[in-house]
Design a protein around this motif. Structure first.
Motif, PDB file in Angstrom:
ATOM      1  N   ASN A 110      -4.694 -10.512  -6.815  1.00  0.00           N
ATOM      2  CA  ASN A 110      -4.387  -9.294  -6.486  1.00  0.00           C
ATOM      3  C   ASN A 110      -4.443  -8.084  -7.331  1.00  0.00           C
ATOM      4  N   ARG A 111      -3.885  -8.822  -8.947  1.00  0.00           N
ATOM      5  CA  ARG A 111      -4.166  -7.354  -9.828  1.00  0.00           C
ATOM      6  C   ARG A 111      -5.201  -7.663 -10.467  1.00  0.00           C
ATOM      7  N   GLU A 112      -5.658  -8.344 -10.376  1.00  0.00           N
ATOM      8  CA  GLU A 112      -7.469  -7.897 -10.835  1.00  0.00           C
ATOM      9  C   GLU A 112      -8.454  -6.894  -9.783  1.00  0.00           C
ATOM     10  N   ILE A 163      -9.363  -0.953  -7.047  1.00  0.00           N
ATOM     11  CA  ILE A 163      -8.548  -0.553  -5.677  1.00  0.00           C
ATOM     12  C   ILE A 163      -7.965   0.836  -6.318  1.00  0.00           C
ATOM     13  N   ARG A 164      -7.524   0.993  -7.601  1.00  0.00           N
ATOM     14  CA  ARG A 164      -6.673   2.085  -8.327  1.00  0.00           C
ATOM     15  C   ARG A 164      -7.927   2.641  -9.004  1.00  0.00           C
ATOM     16  N   ALA A 165      -9.151   2.029  -9.197  1.00  0.00           N
ATOM     17  CA  ALA A 165      -9.958   3.033  -9.665  1.00  0.00           C
ATOM     18  C   ALA A 165     -10.834   4.399  -8.889  1.00  0.00           C
ATOM     19  N   PHE A 181      14.377  -2.721  -5.442  1.00  0.00           N
ATOM     20  CA  PHE A 181      12.760  -2.923  -5.379  1.00  0.00           C
ATOM     21  C   PHE A 181      12.611  -2.921  -6.789  1.00  0.00           C
ATOM     22  N   TYR A 182      12.778  -1.565  -7.344  1.00  0.00           N
ATOM     23  CA  TYR A 182      12.389  -0.874  -8.140  1.00  0.00           C
ATOM     24  C   TYR A 182      13.816  -1.548  -9.192  1.00  0.00           C
ATOM     25  N   ALA A 183      14.455  -2.267  -9.024  1.00  0.00           N
ATOM     26  CA  ALA A 183      15.371  -1.672 -10.062  1.00  0.00           C
ATOM     27  C   ALA A 183      15.019  -2.043 -11.727  1.00  0.00           C
ATOM     28  N   VAL A 184      14.397  -2.807 -11.526  1.00  0.00           N
ATOM     29  CA  VAL A 184      13.827  -3.706 -12.741  1.00  0.00           C
ATOM     30  C   VAL A 184      12.617  -2.344 -14.136  1.00  0.00           C
ATOM     31  N   HIS A 185      12.837  -1.284 -13.472  1.00  0.00           N
ATOM     32  CA  HIS A 185      12.642  -0.150 -13.894  1.00  0.00           C
ATOM     33  C   HIS A 185      13.478   0.787 -14.110  1.00  0.00           C
ATOM     34  N   ALA A 186      15.079   0.211 -13.970  1.00  0.00           N
ATOM     35  CA  ALA A 186      15.967   2.001 -13.414  1.00  0.00           C
ATOM     36  C   ALA A 186      16.333   2.187 -14.936  1.00  0.00           C
ATOM     37  N   SER A 236      -2.617   8.743  -9.982  1.00  0.00           N
ATOM     38  CA  SER A 236      -2.756   9.336 -11.009  1.00  0.00           C
ATOM     39  C   SER A 236      -1.838   7.547 -11.570  1.00  0.00           C
ATOM     40  N   ILE A 237      -1.282   8.068 -12.105  1.00  0.00           N
ATOM     41  CA  ILE A 237      -0.317   6.518 -13.011  1.00  0.00           C
ATOM     42  C   ILE A 237       0.955   6.732 -11.851  1.00  0.00           C
ATOM     43  N   ASP A 238       1.485   8.155 -11.722  1.00  0.00           N
ATOM     44  CA  ASP A 238       2.775   7.492 -10.538  1.00  0.00           C
ATOM     45  C   ASP A 238       2.101   7.231  -9.352  1.00  0.00           C
ATOM     46  N   ALA A 239       1.598   7.757  -8.620  1.00  0.00           N
ATOM     47  CA  ALA A 239       0.520   8.017  -7.146  1.00  0.00           C
ATOM     48  C   ALA A 239      -0.554   7.162  -6.847  1.00  0.00           C
ATOM     49  N   ASN A 240      -0.021   5.202  -7.342  1.00  0.00           N
ATOM     50  CA  ASN A 240      -0.943   4.708  -7.431  1.00  0.00           C
ATOM     51  C   ASN A 240      -2.517   3.610  -6.852  1.00  0.00           C
ATOM     52  N   ALA A 241      -1.394   3.688  -5.597  1.00  0.00           N
ATOM     53  CA  ALA A 241      -1.709   3.657  -4.775  1.00  0.00           C
ATOM     54  C   ALA A 241      -1.243   2.083  -3.546  1.00  0.00           C
ATOM     55  N   ALA A 279      -5.594  -1.442 -13.662  1.00  0.00           N
ATOM     56  CA  ALA A 279      -4.869  -0.614 -14.291  1.00  0.00           C
ATOM     57  C   ALA A 279      -4.181  -0.112 -13.526  1.00  0.00           C
ATOM     58  N   THR A 280      -2.760   0.024 -14.332  1.00  0.00           N
ATOM     59  CA  THR A 280      -1.186   0.560 -13.574  1.00  0.00           C
ATOM     60  C   THR A 280      -1.724   2.157 -13.436  1.00  0.00           C
ATOM     61  N   ASN A 281      -2.448   2.858 -15.355  1.00  0.00           N
ATOM     62  CA  ASN A 281      -3.561   4.271 -14.907  1.00  0.00           C
ATOM     63  C   ASN A 281      -4.412   3.841 -14.364  1.00  0.00           C
ATOM     64  N   ASP A 315      11.485   9.244 -10.384  1.00  0.00           N
ATOM     65  CA  ASP A 315      10.040  10.026  -9.494  1.00  0.00           C
ATOM     66  C   ASP A 315       9.407   9.071  -9.552  1.00  0.00           C
ATOM     67  N   LEU A 316       9.291   7.474  -9.768  1.00  0.00           N
ATOM     68  CA  LEU A 316       8.991   7.260  -8.701  1.00  0.00           C
ATOM     69  C   LEU A 316       9.597   6.307  -7.714  1.00  0.00           C
ATOM     70  N   VAL A 317      10.669   6.392  -7.301  1.00  0.00           N
ATOM     71  CA  VAL A 317      11.944   6.123  -6.307  1.00  0.00           C
ATOM     72  C   VAL A 317      11.233   7.235  -5.504  1.00  0.00           C
ATOM     73  N   PRO A 329      11.265   6.159 -17.550  1.00  0.00           N
ATOM     74  CA  PRO A 329      12.074   7.845 -17.238  1.00  0.00           C
ATOM     75  C   PRO A 329      10.958   7.992 -16.438  1.00  0.00           C
ATOM     76  N   PHE A 330      10.333   6.989 -15.738  1.00  0.00           N
ATOM     77  CA  PHE A 330      10.019   7.632 -14.074  1.00  0.00           C
ATOM     78  C   PHE A 330      10.665   7.033 -13.524  1.00  0.00           C
ATOM     79  N   TYR A 331      11.674   6.514 -14.076  1.00  0.00           N
ATOM     80  CA  TYR A 331      12.348   5.660 -11.993  1.00  0.00           C
ATOM     81  C   TYR A 331      12.441   6.576 -10.950  1.00  0.00           C
ATOM     82  N   ILE A 351       0.495  -1.040   0.276  1.00  0.00           N
ATOM     83  CA  ILE A 351       0.322  -0.177   0.001  1.00  0.00           C
ATOM     84  C   ILE A 351       0.676   1.704   0.010  1.00  0.00           C
ATOM     85  N   LYS A 352       0.887   2.574  -1.090  1.00  0.00           N
ATOM     86  CA  LYS A 352       2.179   3.192  -1.397  1.00  0.00           C
ATOM     87  C   LYS A 352       1.664   4.331  -0.141  1.00  0.00           C
ATOM     88  N   PRO A 353       2.406   5.040  -0.514  1.00  0.00           N
ATOM     89  CA  PRO A 353       2.469   6.179   0.369  1.00  0.00           C
ATOM     90  C   PRO A 353       1.410   7.182  -0.300  1.00  0.00           C
TER      91      PRO A 353
HETATM   92  N1  UDP Z   1       5.059   4.026 -13.808  1.00  0.00           N
HETATM   93  C1  UDP Z   1       4.521   5.359 -13.611  1.00  0.00           C
HETATM   94  N2  UDP Z   1       4.515   5.737 -14.648  1.00  0.00           N
HETATM   95  C2  UDP Z   1       4.223   5.580 -15.756  1.00  0.00           C
HETATM   96  C3  UDP Z   1       4.306   3.428 -15.889  1.00  0.00           C
HETATM   97  C4  UDP Z   1       4.711   3.485 -14.060  1.00  0.00           C
HETATM   98  O1  UDP Z   1       4.997   6.177 -12.763  1.00  0.00           O
HETATM   99  O2  UDP Z   1       4.554   5.506 -16.189  1.00  0.00           O
HETATM  100  C5  UDP Z   1       4.869   3.496 -12.231  1.00  0.00           C
HETATM  101  C6  UDP Z   1       3.912   3.325 -11.293  1.00  0.00           C
HETATM  102  O3  UDP Z   1       3.716   3.272  -9.761  1.00  0.00           O
HETATM  103  C7  UDP Z   1       3.349   1.416 -11.647  1.00  0.00           C
HETATM  104  C8  UDP Z   1       5.326   1.254 -11.782  1.00  0.00           C
HETATM  105  O4  UDP Z   1       5.697   2.985 -11.452  1.00  0.00           O
HETATM  106  O5  UDP Z   1       3.264   0.474 -10.850  1.00  0.00           O
HETATM  107  C9  UDP Z   1       5.563   0.138 -11.864  1.00  0.00           C
HETATM  108  O6  UDP Z   1       5.262   0.051 -13.099  1.00  0.00           O
HETATM  109  P1  UDP Z   1       5.145  -1.256 -13.798  1.00  0.00           P
HETATM  110  O7  UDP Z   1       4.444  -1.246 -15.182  1.00  0.00           O
HETATM  111  O8  UDP Z   1       4.946  -2.645 -13.096  1.00  0.00           O
HETATM  112  O9  UDP Z   1       2.755  -1.077 -13.126  1.00  0.00           O
HETATM  113  P2  UDP Z   1       2.814  -2.082 -12.097  1.00  0.00           P
HETATM  114  O10 UDP Z   1       2.994  -3.435 -11.939  1.00  0.00           O
HETATM  115  O11 UDP Z   1       2.485  -1.291 -10.450  1.00  0.00           O
HETATM  116  O12 UDP Z   1       0.818  -2.040 -12.527  1.00  0.00           O
END
Ligand code: UDP
Length: 143
Positions: free
Chosen positions: A86-88, A103-105, A50-55, A110-115, A92-94, A62-64, A58-60, A10-12
């Motif tokens: 859980n993902r259901e 939960i996200r709806a 934790f988010y190394a896969v996204h290093a 936002s797509i960054d602060a997505n709960a 969606a991420t956005n 800001d995400l950190v 472009p959003f890395y 559960i994100k900040p």
């Molecule tokens: N994220 C972001 N901008 C984007 C895409 C993703 O800030 O354009 C963030 C968002 O917090 C997301 C996390 O990076 O939850 C991980 O992205 P992923 O594609 O793995 O999405 P998730 O699995 O969280 O739905």
């Protein structure tokens, strides 16, 4: 169906909105059981790892920054097909694309602060559970 464990965060933003209980209640009412839980404030190094896969994304950075902006609630959820379930429930991420009632709806900003975060495969679930919890902190399936 396979019993699985998945890592939830559960994100900040959601912690700040005071909806920890609302989110946990959705897990519980949909067949997921909490097997481990804690509230932590990540360091920059931990959030980067934790988010190394996204290093390279472009959003890395800001995400950190977002993930260290306040405490998070980390839990291990267990149940039939827990990873997909859980993902259901997350949606969606956005949040603009998230189905109504997810939960996200309902709680994301936002797509960054997505709960919430949820593991996306059995491999990442195992890695992410081990990132936050040792074996003594995750309770047995029948406990
Ligand atoms: N994220 C972001 N901008 C984007 C895409 C993703 O800030 O354009 C963030 C968002 O917090 C997301 C996390 O990076 O939850 C991980 O992205 P992923 O594609 O793995 O999405 P998730 O699995 O969280 O739905």
């Amino acid at each position: 169906m396979a019993t699985e464990q998945t890592l939830s965060i559960i994100k900040p933003d959601a912690v700040g909105k005071n909806v920890i209980g609302e989110i946990l209640s959705r897990f519980e009412s949909n067949g997921l059981r909490v097997k481990a839980m804690k509230m932590v404030r990540l360091t920059t190094e931990q959030a980067k790892a934790f988010y190394a896969v996204h290093a390279d994304k472009p959003f890395y950075n800001d995400l950190v920054e977002f993930m260290i902006s306040g405490p998070v609630v980390v839990s291990v959820l267990e149940g039939d097909n827990a990873i997909a379930k859980n993902r259901e429930l997350m949606g969606a991420t956005n949040p603009k694309e998230a189905d109504a009632g997810t939960i996200r709806a309902d709680y994301a900003t936002s797509i960054d602060a997505n709960a919430v975060h949820g593991s996306d495969s059995p491999e990442t679930a195992a890695e992410e559970v081990a990132f936050f919890f040792n074996h003594l902190e995750v309770f047995d399936r029948d406990a």
